[in-house]
Scaffold this active site. Structure first.
Site, mmCIF file in Angstrom:
data_model
loop_
_atom_site.group_PDB
_atom_site.id
_atom_site.type_symbol
_atom_site.label_atom_id
_atom_site.label_comp_id
_atom_site.label_asym_id
_atom_site.label_seq_id
_atom_site.Cartn_x
_atom_site.Cartn_y
_atom_site.Cartn_z
ATOM 1 N N ASP A 169 0.742 -1.183 0.002
ATOM 2 C CA ASP A 169 -0.102 -0.116 -0.028
ATOM 3 C C ASP A 169 0.999 1.342 -0.220
ATOM 4 O OD1 ASP A 169 -2.392 -1.728 0.347
ATOM 5 O OD2 ASP A 169 -1.949 -1.811 2.425
ATOM 6 N N LYS A 202 2.814 2.140 -5.059
ATOM 7 C CA LYS A 202 3.417 1.850 -6.295
ATOM 8 C C LYS A 202 2.504 1.961 -7.535
ATOM 9 C CE LYS A 202 3.637 -2.314 -4.350
ATOM 10 N NZ LYS A 202 2.953 -2.071 -3.083
ATOM 11 N N GLY A 244 -4.131 -4.626 -4.607
ATOM 12 C CA GLY A 244 -4.906 -3.533 -5.142
ATOM 13 C C GLY A 244 -4.060 -2.122 -5.699
ATOM 14 N N HIS A 245 -3.993 -1.997 -6.726
ATOM 15 C CA HIS A 245 -3.118 -0.500 -7.169
ATOM 16 C C HIS A 245 -4.345 0.317 -7.655
ATOM 17 C CE1 HIS A 245 0.701 -2.890 -7.827
ATOM 18 N NE2 HIS A 245 0.485 -2.867 -6.545
ATOM 19 N N GLN A 293 2.233 -6.110 -3.208
ATOM 20 C CA GLN A 293 2.583 -6.087 -1.634
ATOM 21 C C GLN A 293 3.759 -5.261 -1.267
ATOM 22 O OE1 GLN A 293 1.860 -9.513 -3.254
ATOM 23 N NE2 GLN A 293 -0.003 -9.184 -2.915
#
Length: 430
Positions: free
Chosen positions: A14, A17, A41-42, A225
């Site tokens: 988180d 990235k 999740g991005h 991650q």
């Protein structure tokens, strides 16, 4: 000129990235996801649209970029199809621009069921997984029984393998967890329907990437991650099931280490963690509430509130060493704008022996407490600042302190969620 750049997280994920990959990938030919699954999740903001990607590389929002989901990723085909359709609804089309490794292992419904059942049975001792079936899918990969993307090409072989593995999991679901069994024929039908959508995307991605290197194409490798969740080097057992440190790039793509030119560690200017596990700088006060609200610290995959804390310099140095980082990207600087005082953990102290440690094994964290150095806040708006000289002097001093603690330079600073709210101190492609 740097051809191949790795972008990975230095904390527990988180870190932001996705935005950085999206920003930098406009200069690249390929963007590659090399590990993890749809548990990551991005969140991206492009053209004032909020886009959340879980499997597809962030760079595909640029029409000139080819996305690769490589062999190190575990893939939920149903979620991948939904993601492709979501992008199309937002006028981002990946046809002929997205390739999926034929060697990537599949996440199937029984993986999800067993993941959830195990966590429920563990109760207070649960790991805190996302319940997406990631761990069980990686278990099957290591046990050499997983169904891989390439198996979708042969219906007869797929049916035989699927029936065998469904029987294996049904025995556990029924006898141990008292859950409903699965019908392999229903899963088979769903897989074949999804296969019709992605059939042309299934390729030997190792060959594609090595040919791209031979042709001097620019490649960005996108981590999921964060380093402290690495299965080997993180805060075990509260980790993910793949290698989120630099080694995952090599095993997860088939690209050799000499072809990696620059490694960027993305670091949030404070710390967050989702799920259980040690977190020495965690806050339980008004600052926690402020960071959660101002930083929107809620999981893009699960919606869970993230645990928040001050930046942990000891853990950051650990990540620098593990990954041979070239430089850092500091994100969410603007979240700290309204704080009068900011802390950074610069060492740990053993509460029994009172000995001070500037580096420590994660197995020894139980008896440690953080030692902080205090920094003045800047109490000025940095949101959207795009030049380093326009930052408040206290913010620049804070960034300089992070460089000194980490032992490497800060090359990029993110000052907001939009892709252009970015300060480039050093051009990564020169």
């Amino acid at each position: 000129m740097k051809k191949n750049i790795v972008i990975l997280g230095t904390q527990w994920g988180d870190e932001g990235k996705g935005k950085i990959v999206d920003y930098l990938s406009r200069n690249s030919a390929y963007v590659v996801r090399y590990h993890g699954g749809h548990n990551a999740g991005h969140t991206l903001v492009a053209n004032h649209k909020k886009i959340i990607l879980h499997l597809i590389p962030s760079g595909v929002l640029h029409s000139n970029v080819i996305g690769i989901i490589s062999n190190g990723v575990v893939i939920s085909i149903s979620d991948l199809v939904k993601e492709i359709q979501m992008l199309e609804k937002n006028n981002f089309f990946v046809n002929k621009r997205l390739f999926i490794s034929n060697s990537a292992s599949l996440i199937l419904p029984f993986h999800i069921a067993i993941d959830i059942a195990r966590e429920k049975k563990l109760g207070a001792n649960a790991i805190g997984t996302t319940g997406r079936g990631i761990g069980p899918a990686y278990e099957d990969k290591i046990a050499r029984r997983s169904i891989r993307v390439g198996d979708l090409k042969n219906e007869k072989t797929l049916s035989i393998k699927l029936e065998k593995i469904v029987d294996y999991y049904n025995d556990q679901l029924i006898s141990i967890y008292k859950c409903k069994p699965f019908d392999y024929k229903i899963i088979l039908k769903d897989l074949l329907n999804a296969k019709n959508i992605i059939d042309d995307m299934i390729q030997d991605t190792t060959m594609i990437l090595n040919n791209a290197i031979k042709n001097k194409k620019i490649i960005i490798f996108e981590g999921a991650q964060g380093s402290l969740l690495d299965i080997d080097h993180g805060t075990y057992p509260y980790v993910t099931s793949s290698n989120s440190t630099i080694g995952g790039v090599i095993t997860g793509t088939g690209v050799g280490p000499k072809n990696l030119d620059y490694i960027l560690g993305v670091t949030k200017c404070y710390s967050t963690r989702v799920g259980n596990g040690p977190f020495l700088t965690e806050l339980h006060n008004d600052i926690d509430a402020y960071l959660s609200d101002k930083g929107n610290e809620f999981g893009s995959t699960t919606g869970r509130k993230r645990r928040t804390g001050w930046l942990d310099g000891v853990a950051l140095r650990h990540s620098v060493q593990l990954n041979s980082l070239s430089a850092l990207c500091i994100t969410k600087l603007d979240v700290l704008d309204n704080l009068e005082e900011i802390n950074i953990c610069v060492a740990y102290q053993n509460i029994k022996t009172l000995k001070i440690h500037t580096s420590v094994s994660f197995n020894e964290l139980e008896n440690m407490k953080p030692i902080y150095k205090k920094y003045p806040g800047w109490m000025k708006k940095t949101l959207g600042v795009r030049k380093i000289e326009n930052l408040p002097s206290a913010a620049k001093n804070y960034i300089k302190s992070i460089e000194e603690i980490a032992g490497i330079p800060v090359d990029i600073i993110s000052t907001g969620p939009d892709r252009n709210d970015t300060i480039i101190i050093k051009n990564l492609f020169l």
